[in-house]
Design a protein around this motif. Structure first.
Motif, PDB file in Angstrom:
ATOM      1  N   THR A  29       0.857  -1.189   0.000  1.00 14.24           N
ATOM      2  CA  THR A  29       0.000   0.000   0.000  1.00 14.24           C
ATOM      3  C   THR A  29       0.890   1.235   0.000  1.00 14.24           C
ATOM      4  O   THR A  29       1.594   1.512   0.981  1.00 14.24           O
ATOM      5  CB  THR A  29      -0.928   0.012   1.220  1.00 14.24           C
ATOM      6  OG1 THR A  29      -1.773  -1.153   1.182  1.00 14.24           O
ATOM      7  CG2 THR A  29      -1.805   1.259   1.213  1.00 14.24           C
ATOM      8  N   THR A  31       1.170   5.236  -0.189  1.00  8.90           N
ATOM      9  CA  THR A  31       0.348   6.412   0.102  1.00  8.90           C
ATOM     10  C   THR A  31       1.130   7.688  -0.164  1.00  8.90           C
ATOM     11  O   THR A  31       2.221   7.880   0.399  1.00  8.90           O
ATOM     12  CB  THR A  31      -0.122   6.397   1.569  1.00  8.90           C
ATOM     13  OG1 THR A  31      -0.815   5.167   1.837  1.00  8.90           O
ATOM     14  CG2 THR A  31      -1.063   7.568   1.840  1.00  8.90           C
ATOM     15  N   THR A  68      -2.785   5.196  -3.119  1.00  8.20           N
ATOM     16  CA  THR A  68      -3.789   6.155  -2.689  1.00  8.20           C
ATOM     17  C   THR A  68      -3.110   7.410  -2.154  1.00  8.20           C
ATOM     18  O   THR A  68      -1.878   7.522  -2.208  1.00  8.20           O
ATOM     19  CB  THR A  68      -4.724   5.528  -1.634  1.00  8.20           C
ATOM     20  OG1 THR A  68      -5.858   6.369  -1.433  1.00  8.20           O
ATOM     21  CG2 THR A  68      -3.998   5.287  -0.317  1.00  8.20           C
ATOM     22  N   PHE A  74      -6.135  13.099  -3.696  1.00 12.02           N
ATOM     23  CA  PHE A  74      -5.269  12.020  -4.155  1.00 12.02           C
ATOM     24  C   PHE A  74      -3.926  12.603  -4.548  1.00 12.02           C
ATOM     25  O   PHE A  74      -2.892  12.282  -3.969  1.00 12.02           O
ATOM     26  CB  PHE A  74      -5.904  11.283  -5.329  1.00 12.02           C
ATOM     27  CG  PHE A  74      -4.964  10.303  -5.971  1.00 12.02           C
ATOM     28  CD1 PHE A  74      -4.599   9.152  -5.299  1.00 12.02           C
ATOM     29  CD2 PHE A  74      -4.421  10.540  -7.234  1.00 12.02           C
ATOM     30  CE1 PHE A  74      -3.699   8.244  -5.873  1.00 12.02           C
ATOM     31  CE2 PHE A  74      -3.538   9.645  -7.809  1.00 12.02           C
ATOM     32  CZ  PHE A  74      -3.176   8.495  -7.123  1.00 12.02           C
ATOM     33  N   CYS A 118      -5.732   1.531  -7.810  1.00  8.11           N
ATOM     34  CA  CYS A 118      -5.647   2.908  -7.318  1.00  8.11           C
ATOM     35  C   CYS A 118      -6.955   3.279  -6.627  1.00  8.11           C
ATOM     36  O   CYS A 118      -8.038   3.012  -7.156  1.00  8.11           O
ATOM     37  CB  CYS A 118      -5.362   3.868  -8.460  1.00  8.11           C
ATOM     38  SG  CYS A 118      -5.103   5.574  -7.906  1.00  8.11           S
ATOM     39  N   ALA A 119      -6.848   3.889  -5.449  1.00 14.49           N
ATOM     40  CA  ALA A 119      -8.001   4.411  -4.722  1.00 14.49           C
ATOM     41  C   ALA A 119      -7.901   5.929  -4.723  1.00 14.49           C
ATOM     42  O   ALA A 119      -7.112   6.510  -3.976  1.00 14.49           O
ATOM     43  CB  ALA A 119      -8.028   3.870  -3.295  1.00 14.49           C
ATOM     44  N   VAL A 120      -8.690   6.567  -5.582  1.00 13.39           N
ATOM     45  CA  VAL A 120      -8.652   8.025  -5.721  1.00 13.39           C
ATOM     46  C   VAL A 120      -9.579   8.614  -4.659  1.00 13.39           C
ATOM     47  O   VAL A 120     -10.800   8.592  -4.801  1.00 13.39           O
ATOM     48  CB  VAL A 120      -9.075   8.459  -7.133  1.00 13.39           C
ATOM     49  CG1 VAL A 120      -9.031   9.978  -7.261  1.00 13.39           C
ATOM     50  CG2 VAL A 120      -8.167   7.816  -8.174  1.00 13.39           C
ATOM     51  N   ASN A 121      -8.992   9.143  -3.604  1.00  9.62           N
ATOM     52  CA  ASN A 121      -9.747   9.568  -2.435  1.00  9.62           C
ATOM     53  C   ASN A 121     -10.177  11.029  -2.477  1.00  9.62           C
ATOM     54  O   ASN A 121     -10.901  11.485  -1.589  1.00  9.62           O
ATOM     55  CB  ASN A 121      -8.913   9.332  -1.176  1.00  9.62           C
ATOM     56  CG  ASN A 121      -7.547   9.988  -1.275  1.00  9.62           C
ATOM     57  OD1 ASN A 121      -6.757   9.633  -2.149  1.00  9.62           O
ATOM     58  ND2 ASN A 121      -7.256  10.934  -0.402  1.00  9.62           N
ATOM     59  N   ALA A 132      -3.077   8.257 -11.522  1.00 10.38           N
ATOM     60  CA  ALA A 132      -4.220   7.383 -11.240  1.00 10.38           C
ATOM     61  C   ALA A 132      -4.560   6.526 -12.454  1.00 10.38           C
ATOM     62  O   ALA A 132      -4.806   5.319 -12.336  1.00 10.38           O
ATOM     63  CB  ALA A 132      -5.426   8.217 -10.822  1.00 10.38           C
ATOM     64  N   LEU A 205     -11.449   2.808   0.623  1.00 10.69           N
ATOM     65  CA  LEU A 205     -10.210   2.096   0.934  1.00 10.69           C
ATOM     66  C   LEU A 205     -10.449   0.609   1.160  1.00 10.69           C
ATOM     67  O   LEU A 205      -9.665  -0.230   0.696  1.00 10.69           O
ATOM     68  CB  LEU A 205      -9.530   2.722   2.152  1.00 10.69           C
ATOM     69  CG  LEU A 205      -8.741   4.000   1.869  1.00 10.69           C
ATOM     70  CD1 LEU A 205      -8.134   4.544   3.155  1.00 10.69           C
ATOM     71  CD2 LEU A 205      -7.647   3.760   0.830  1.00 10.69           C
ATOM     72  N   ALA A 208     -11.093  -0.994  -2.316  1.00  9.98           N
ATOM     73  CA  ALA A 208      -9.870  -1.069  -3.109  1.00  9.98           C
ATOM     74  C   ALA A 208      -8.895  -2.071  -2.515  1.00  9.98           C
ATOM     75  O   ALA A 208      -8.238  -2.833  -3.236  1.00  9.98           O
ATOM     76  CB  ALA A 208      -9.226   0.310  -3.209  1.00  9.98           C
TER      77      ALA A 208
END
Length: 276
Positions: A29, A31, A68, A74, A118-121, A132, A205, A208
């Motif tokens: 993961t 970040t 992420t 992001f 990809c987790a686009v927050n 992304a 999250l 993903a």
């Protein structure tokens, strides 16, 4: 077991790492961790991200990546504070910057031989949107937005955006997004095929990560070949693609995971893939 990839890059303003990486359940993961700057990338952060991606690629325990951002964004793209110029200063050679920093980052994400989720927050702007879109499967929070704002400062999209956008959403939408710098919501992005799925913010999250873990425990040797086949199909002729399928399937047939998959099918059980 949880493990952290360590590196020496900070964010220039605090002791926190500008990019973090934790390995758990065979998932790395990663970040982006400059929330006070909306995770915009300065030189230190770009170098840190590339270093982590190199380490991830060389770590056999990592079989999938989850990317992420920390905080409410992001990635807001290039940190324009690094683009301030003194009056009368010579123009900066942006081609050199792209050659040395952004293109290697785009290649590192595209050619990583394991699945990238990809987790686009939050906001994904400029080069942040490109990062992304370089992932294989993209989830976005319902509140997230995508914007290609290059035209507002007299530039063109980079980090692969001019390649990805027409192929993902068509030339007309790509032109509108980039020339007008219009914001695209996560819901629009899902409808257009720009991303895989839009999910509620509080589920992003977990959703993903569950997907990344699922992929990490899958036949990652063949998934890497699947990635390559789909990406190369965008530029291959039909005959070239048939040849690529033949070569890839041949290689998959010699993998241990293929034997395990067939055995599990006959024994009516779940396969235990190792990525080999």
């Amino acid at each position: 077991m949880e493990e952290q990839i360590r590196h020496t890059h900070g964010d220039g303003q605090s002791a926190q790492r500008s990019v973090t990486c934790v390995i758990e359940d065979n998932v790395a993961t990663i970040t982006l961790n400059r929330p006070h700057k909306l995770n915009s990338l300065n030189l230190e952060m770009q170098e840190a991200l590339q270093e982590i991606l190199r380490e991830v690629a060389a770590t056999s325990a990592v079989r999938a990546v989850l990317l992420t951002g920390a905080g409410r964004a992001f990635c807001a793209g290039q940190d324009l504070n690094e683009r301030k110029a003194s009056p009368g200063a010579a123009p900066r050679d942006l081609g050199r910057t792209i050659e040395q920093m952004w293109n290697p980052l785009a290649r590192a994400l595209r050619y990583l031989e394991i699945p990238v989720v990809c987790a686009v927050n939050g906001v994904a702007a400029g080069g942040g949107a490109s990062i992304a879109l370089a992932a294989d499967i993209v989830f976005a929070a319902r509140s997230a937005v995508f914007v290609q704002a290059f035209s507002k400062i007299g530039l063109i999209p980079d980090v692969g955006s001019t390649y990805y956008l027409p192929r993902l959403v068509g030339v007309a939408r790509a032109m509108g997004m980039t020339m007008l710098s219009e914001t695209v919501t996560a819901q629009q992005a899902e409808r257009w095929g720009l991303i895989w799925r839009c999910v509620d913010d509080d589920e992003l999250l977990a959703t993903a990560r569950d997907t990344a873990v699922l992929l990490a425990h899958g036949p990652t040797g063949s998934l890497g070949k699947l990635k390559r086949a789909l990406y190369e199909s965008l530029d291959n002729s039909f005959e070239d693609q048939l040849d690529l399928e033949r070569r890839s399937q041949r290689a998959c047939g010699f993998l241990e995971d293929y034997c395990e998959g067939v055995a599990a099918f006959h024994e009516k059980r779940l396969p235990k893939f190792t990525g080999k």
